[in-house]
Structures are given as C-alpha cells and as structure tokens.
Design an enzyme around this catalytic site. Structure first.
Site, PDB file in Angstrom:
ATOM      1  CG  PHE A 183     -28.410  32.644   5.912  1.00  0.00           C
ATOM      2  CD1 PHE A 183     -29.572  31.909   5.821  1.00  0.00           C
ATOM      3  CD2 PHE A 183     -27.492  32.315   6.888  1.00  0.00           C
ATOM      4  CE1 PHE A 183     -29.831  30.865   6.701  1.00  0.00           C
ATOM      5  CE2 PHE A 183     -27.742  31.282   7.773  1.00  0.00           C
ATOM      6  CZ  PHE A 183     -28.914  30.554   7.675  1.00  0.00           C
ATOM      7  N   GLY A 184     -26.691  34.557   1.813  1.00  0.00           N
ATOM      8  CA  GLY A 184     -26.675  35.641   0.840  1.00  0.00           C
ATOM      9  C   GLY A 184     -25.287  35.920   0.312  1.00  0.00           C
ATOM     10  CB  VAL A 200     -19.969  38.281   1.684  1.00  0.00           C
ATOM     11  CG1 VAL A 200     -19.087  39.192   2.531  1.00  0.00           C
ATOM     12  CG2 VAL A 200     -20.737  37.305   2.570  1.00  0.00           C
ATOM     13  CG  ASP A 236     -21.805  29.110  14.004  1.00  0.00           C
ATOM     14  OD1 ASP A 236     -21.284  27.974  14.099  1.00  0.00           O
ATOM     15  OD2 ASP A 236     -22.062  29.647  12.916  1.00  0.00           O
TER      16      ASP A 236
END
Length: 199
Positions: free
Chosen positions: A18-19, A21, A131
C-alpha cells in the site's frame, strides 16, 4: 497529531503493498523510526490506513509495535512507528542465532499480544488480527517480538452471546485458517490456528 518538528533523514527500505516503507532518524532525539507512506492515488488502502491507525492509537502493549506519530492529510497519509532493528521474523527463520529459547520467547510474545487483543481491555473491543504471518512479527535488538500490520484487522464487539463474525475471508494466501476460509465464520481462534502453525 503531526510529525515531530525538524527534518527527518530517511532511507527508502521497500515498496510495500500500500505504499513505501522508510527508515529514518528524528534529529531532536536521535531516535530511529520506520514509516509507511500510503500511495494515495485512487484511494487504495485508505480503509487499511484508518484501521491501522485506530488500533495503534487505542491498543497499547509491550508486544505490539508502538505508534510514534502520524499524518492524515488528503495528499499525505503516513504512519511512523518505533524501530524494530532486526526487522521481520521471516528474514531470521533460517538464522542460526535464532535458537530455540529465542523462538520460544518470540512465540510467547506474540501469544501475549494476541491474548491482549482478543480479550479487549476496559471499554476496548476485541481485535482479530486476520493476517498473522512471520512478515508481520517484528523483532527488536534483544529478539523481543512486536506484532504489527493491523490493516486487515477486525475490531468487533464482545458479548456473552456472540463470539464470531461472518464476513468475507481475508488474509494472506497460505496463512488463512482453512475453516474460516470455507465457512466465512471468523473467531479469535482463527488467529490462534495460524500462529500455532509456526510453533
């Protein structure tokens, strides 16, 4: 709550689902942190961002990664975490330094975090992680476990009559409880099933 004042020196570690790090250092306290900056294009990951942020703000525990700061603006969604210097558990599973005592302590740390999340504390509701996998277990310099990545987690009311939720099964393929996958009935035991697979 915004990022601490002063320029943060940062290094891109990886591009996540999602992006991006980053690893960084806060100049005023010489503290190392890591941060995730959500890719805001198309609104992808916005729900996971809010979920992660809510859990980190409300659920504090020694075996849960700590929130340092965050930015929640339309064009910048960033979560800043304490730095776990050894990274994630998956990178150490074949490491000879990870002896059975350390493995046992990691298991106890994660089990303690799950117990805290599953019980709910005070007015807090139960959290089912959904998860659990080695990539979401971070390790400090002394090999202590910190559970992270709450984007897929479910916050659910606890009561005496209902201890399950019916939803669409989600999680990482290969780590999802088969009973949950088949029935779509989620319980806290789904987290426990997956974690016991690593012991």
């Amino acid at each position: 709550m915004g990022a601490p004042e002063g320029e943060v020196k940062k290094i891109l570690l990886v591009r996540g689902g999602f992006g991006k790090v980053y690893k960084g250092k806060l100049p005023q306290c010489d503290s190392t942190i890591f941060a995730i900056r959500l890719d805001t294009g198309g609104g992808q990951g916005d729900k996971q961002f809010r979920n992660e942020l809510q859990i980190l703000l409300d659920y504090k525990h020694n075996n849960i990664i700590s929130l340092v700061a965050y930015c929640d603006k339309e064009d910048a969604k960033i979560i800043v975490y304490e730095y776990a210097s050894r990274g994630s558990l998956d990178t150490h599973l074949s490491d000879a330094r990870l002896n059975w005592i350390k493995r046992l302590n990691i298991c106890i740390g994660v089990a303690t975090a799950l117990n805290f999340l599953h019980r709910g504390v005070g007015t807090l509701e139960m959290v089912i992680h959904r998860d659990i996998k080695p990539e979401n277990i971070l390790l400090t310099s002394d090999w202590s476990a910190k559970l992270g990545d709450f984007g897929l987690s479910l916050i659910s009311a606890i009561n005496n009559e209902t201890d399950f939720v019916i939803d669409h099964a989600c999680g990482t393929q290969g780590y999802v409880d088969p009973l949950y996958l088949e029935s779509r009935i989620l319980t806290k035991e789904s987290d426990i099933f997956v974690w016991c697979g690593f012991i």
